[in-house]
Design a protein around this motif. Structure first.
Motif, PDB file in Angstrom:
ATOM      1  N   ALA A 245       5.796   2.679   4.151  1.00 16.90           N
ATOM      2  CA  ALA A 245       5.671   3.330   2.847  1.00 16.90           C
ATOM      3  C   ALA A 245       6.595   2.685   1.822  1.00 16.90           C
ATOM      4  O   ALA A 245       6.207   2.457   0.666  1.00 16.90           O
ATOM      5  CB  ALA A 245       5.982   4.817   2.979  1.00 16.90           C
ATOM      6  N   LEU A 246       7.810   2.370   2.235  1.00 20.76           N
ATOM      7  CA  LEU A 246       8.758   1.765   1.294  1.00 20.76           C
ATOM      8  C   LEU A 246       8.318   0.361   0.883  1.00 20.76           C
ATOM      9  O   LEU A 246       8.502  -0.037  -0.279  1.00 20.76           O
ATOM     10  CB  LEU A 246      10.158   1.716   1.913  1.00 20.76           C
ATOM     11  CG  LEU A 246      10.866   3.065   2.059  1.00 20.76           C
ATOM     12  CD1 LEU A 246      12.202   2.899   2.779  1.00 20.76           C
ATOM     13  CD2 LEU A 246      11.093   3.721   0.697  1.00 20.76           C
ATOM     14  N   GLY A 252       5.936  -4.674  -1.826  1.00 19.82           N
ATOM     15  CA  GLY A 252       5.945  -5.586  -0.680  1.00 19.82           C
ATOM     16  C   GLY A 252       7.240  -6.334  -0.460  1.00 19.82           C
ATOM     17  O   GLY A 252       7.367  -7.064   0.533  1.00 19.82           O
ATOM     18  N   ILE A 253       8.241  -6.158  -1.324  1.00 18.51           N
ATOM     19  CA  ILE A 253       9.483  -6.916  -1.181  1.00 18.51           C
ATOM     20  C   ILE A 253      10.566  -6.129  -0.452  1.00 18.51           C
ATOM     21  O   ILE A 253      11.497  -6.683   0.120  1.00 18.51           O
ATOM     22  CB  ILE A 253      10.005  -7.374  -2.570  1.00 18.51           C
ATOM     23  CG1 ILE A 253      11.142  -8.384  -2.406  1.00 18.51           C
ATOM     24  CG2 ILE A 253      10.437  -6.184  -3.416  1.00 18.51           C
ATOM     25  CD1 ILE A 253      11.591  -9.015  -3.714  1.00 18.51           C
ATOM     26  N   LEU A 297      16.835  -2.008   7.894  1.00 20.58           N
ATOM     27  CA  LEU A 297      15.589  -2.747   8.077  1.00 20.58           C
ATOM     28  C   LEU A 297      14.683  -2.642   6.853  1.00 20.58           C
ATOM     29  O   LEU A 297      13.884  -3.543   6.587  1.00 20.58           O
ATOM     30  CB  LEU A 297      14.859  -2.234   9.319  1.00 20.58           C
ATOM     31  CG  LEU A 297      15.576  -2.450  10.656  1.00 20.58           C
ATOM     32  CD1 LEU A 297      14.770  -1.842  11.790  1.00 20.58           C
ATOM     33  CD2 LEU A 297      15.839  -3.925  10.928  1.00 20.58           C
ATOM     34  N   ALA A 298      14.814  -1.556   6.083  1.00 20.52           N
ATOM     35  CA  ALA A 298      13.910  -1.329   4.962  1.00 20.52           C
ATOM     36  C   ALA A 298      14.359  -1.993   3.672  1.00 20.52           C
ATOM     37  O   ALA A 298      13.531  -2.334   2.823  1.00 20.52           O
ATOM     38  CB  ALA A 298      13.760   0.178   4.722  1.00 20.52           C
ATOM     39  N   VAL A 299      15.665  -2.181   3.486  1.00 16.26           N
ATOM     40  CA  VAL A 299      16.157  -2.763   2.239  1.00 16.26           C
ATOM     41  C   VAL A 299      15.734  -4.241   2.166  1.00 16.26           C
ATOM     42  O   VAL A 299      15.613  -4.928   3.178  1.00 16.26           O
ATOM     43  CB  VAL A 299      17.686  -2.617   2.139  1.00 16.26           C
ATOM     44  CG1 VAL A 299      18.406  -3.465   3.184  1.00 16.26           C
ATOM     45  CG2 VAL A 299      18.188  -2.936   0.739  1.00 16.26           C
ATOM     46  N   ARG A 300      15.491  -4.706   0.961  1.00 19.33           N
ATOM     47  CA  ARG A 300      15.054  -6.093   0.805  1.00 19.33           C
ATOM     48  C   ARG A 300      16.182  -7.053   1.166  1.00 19.33           C
ATOM     49  O   ARG A 300      17.369  -6.693   1.180  1.00 19.33           O
ATOM     50  CB  ARG A 300      14.613  -6.355  -0.633  1.00 19.33           C
ATOM     51  CG  ARG A 300      15.721  -6.303  -1.674  1.00 19.33           C
ATOM     52  CD  ARG A 300      15.258  -6.911  -2.997  1.00 19.33           C
ATOM     53  NE  ARG A 300      16.223  -6.718  -4.062  1.00 19.33           N
ATOM     54  CZ  ARG A 300      17.296  -7.468  -4.270  1.00 19.33           C
ATOM     55  NH1 ARG A 300      17.600  -8.446  -3.425  1.00 19.33           N
ATOM     56  NH2 ARG A 300      18.095  -7.224  -5.306  1.00 19.33           N
ATOM     57  N   SER A 301      15.842  -8.293   1.435  1.00 21.26           N
ATOM     58  CA  SER A 301      16.863  -9.316   1.660  1.00 21.26           C
ATOM     59  C   SER A 301      17.715  -9.458   0.402  1.00 21.26           C
ATOM     60  O   SER A 301      17.203  -9.441  -0.720  1.00 21.26           O
ATOM     61  CB  SER A 301      16.203 -10.654   1.989  1.00 21.26           C
ATOM     62  OG  SER A 301      15.496 -10.574   3.209  1.00 21.26           O
ATOM     63  N   GLY A 303      19.758  -7.208  -0.551  1.00 21.55           N
ATOM     64  CA  GLY A 303      19.899  -5.878  -1.135  1.00 21.55           C
ATOM     65  C   GLY A 303      21.252  -5.251  -0.863  1.00 21.55           C
ATOM     66  O   GLY A 303      22.144  -5.852  -0.250  1.00 21.55           O
ATOM     67  N   ARG A 304      21.389  -4.021  -1.342  1.00 24.00           N
ATOM     68  CA  ARG A 304      22.664  -3.311  -1.244  1.00 24.00           C
ATOM     69  C   ARG A 304      22.519  -2.060  -0.387  1.00 24.00           C
ATOM     70  O   ARG A 304      21.499  -1.368  -0.456  1.00 24.00           O
ATOM     71  CB  ARG A 304      23.167  -2.888  -2.633  1.00 24.00           C
ATOM     72  CG  ARG A 304      23.708  -4.042  -3.479  1.00 24.00           C
ATOM     73  CD  ARG A 304      22.658  -4.567  -4.428  1.00 24.00           C
ATOM     74  NE  ARG A 304      22.232  -3.540  -5.370  1.00 24.00           N
ATOM     75  CZ  ARG A 304      21.128  -3.638  -6.113  1.00 24.00           C
ATOM     76  NH1 ARG A 304      20.350  -4.700  -6.012  1.00 24.00           N
ATOM     77  NH2 ARG A 304      20.794  -2.675  -6.948  1.00 24.00           N
TER      78      ARG A 304
END
Length: 393
Positions: A245-246, A252-253, A297-301, A303-304
């Motif tokens: 969902a996220l 998609g990022i 796992l859900a945060v983008r590369s 990210g914070r």
């Protein structure tokens, strides 16, 4: 005086205990007018925090009227104040750079060994939160001794009633710092795990800070509805694959920033979390970190990651590779409450922030044990409990 005391897992009692006394010139005695049960109090209630002794007075969210002061206190008798849960001296290296929850002097030397062994450095003092943090009596009581009263408490104007300002003691600054640690920008999509009190204030804070999209994740319908009413999009993790969902909600990022407002007793049906539940119950001490693992796992590369949720020990199967390979930035810590009380009081006064929406139940102090039980077992509808010493049944 009457106070709420701890006697073991799921065993808290309102009893008569000794009145507090001035023991240092910088002390003050506060007559408590309002005190709240915090989500992190439930870790004590569940018996997963070490260093709690039978008879300890709990509670770290409180405010009241000054009734006695030491010679070194800056407070005056009759003044209404909110007291930060962090006890800070104001003069050490960390206090000087506004890292108040890292104070070097507020945890008595004779109580520092346990936390120093666990964490490499001793913890600062906290009210009502075990002998790891100094063994200070808490504020779920008629009266409380406030050390370093010239540093911590903030005076509140008479036109603001208790319920508008009580949460300056902890959960409002904690939610705000959690959002601040996520370094939110105007184009950011931010996901918040947990719609308990801290999570809801993190949602509100992220919206006030200008996030383009805030996504709240929980499984309690009423708590999710509170987040939605503030402007967040919502995910019920028992009905939806959160990571999928996220990804869809972020084009998609992956989301730009994640906030773990759950902490060490996360819910979830993943195998590793169910094993952590068992370990925690048998005393192995494994923090249940499924929310944090999911957030990483859900945060983008690039990210914070912000972690205002409380963790106290170790956790298994931690995705360290994801943390490193994705180049994530992580900020966490107990809240530096004194840094935030004045600016947040101004935001309450001008209407930018609301705090009263969270309160679901108001109980006499004498009913505190009932409040703990229901706050633990009825988390969807018992969103926040305020205790009132002297209130009639």
């Amino acid at each position: 005086m009457r106070a709420l005391t701890w006697h073991g897992s799921k065993d808290v009692r309102v009893e008569t205990v000794d009145d507090p006394e001035i023991v240092n010139p910088r002390d003050a005695i506060i007559k408590v007018t309002s005190t709240a049960i915090c989500g992190s109090d439930l870790h004590l209630y569940d018996g997963v925090i070490p260093g709690v002794k039978s008879g300890d007075v709990l509670g770290h969210e409180f405010m009241g009227e000054v009734v006695e002061t030491g010679a070194g206190s800056s407070l005056r008798k009759g003044q209404r104040v909110v007291v930060p849960f962090t006890i800070s001296c104001g003069g050490c290296f960390h206090c000087a750079i506004e890292q108040y929850s890292c104070c070097e002097n507020s945890n008595p030397a004779e109580k520092q060994d346990m936390s120093a062994t666990l964490y490499g450095h001793p913890m600062a003092g906290l009210f009502g939160y075990s002998h790891l943090t100094g063994g200070y009596s808490g504020g779920q009581a008629e009266y409380v001794r406030v050390p370093y009263s010239d540093v911590g408490p903030i005076g509140v104007p008479d036109h603001l009633d208790d319920e508008k300002v009580l949460f300056l003691s902890d959960i409002l600054p904690t939610g705000w710092m959690g959002a601040e640690n996520a370094d939110i920008g105007p184009d950011d999509t931010v996901a918040v795990w947990g719609c308990g009190p801290v999570g809801l204030f993190a949602v509100q804070s992220a919206i006030v800070m200008g996030a383009a999209k805030v996504i709240a994740i929980d499984h309690y319908p009423h708590r999710l509805e509170l987040a939605r009413k503030m402007g967040a999009e919502i995910i019920n993790f028992r009905e939806t694959n959160v990571r999928e969902a996220l990804m869809e909600m972020s084009g998609g990022i992956g989301v730009d920033a994640v906030i773990d407002a759950v902490g060490m007793e996360a819910h979830g049906f993943a195998v590793d979390n169910m094993l952590d539940v068992v370990k925690q119950k048998v005393g192995v001490g494994a923090d249940r970190a499924s929310a944090l693992k999911q957030a990483l796992l859900a945060v983008r590369s690039g990210g914070r990651v912000s972690i205002p949720g409380v963790y106290g020990g170790m956790t298994d199967k931690f995705p360290l590779g994801a943390l490193m390979e994705k180049g994530l930035q992580v900020r966490t810590g107990q809240t530096h409450v004194q840094k935030y009380t004045k600016p947040l009081l101004e935001k309450i006064e001008d209407g930018t922030l609301d705090t009263t929406f969270l309160i679901s139940h108001r109980l006499p102090l004498e009913d505190a044990a009932n409040g703990y039980r229901n706050f633990k077992e009825q988390q969807d509808t018992w969103t926040k409990v305020v205790l009132k010493p002297g209130m009639e049944h």
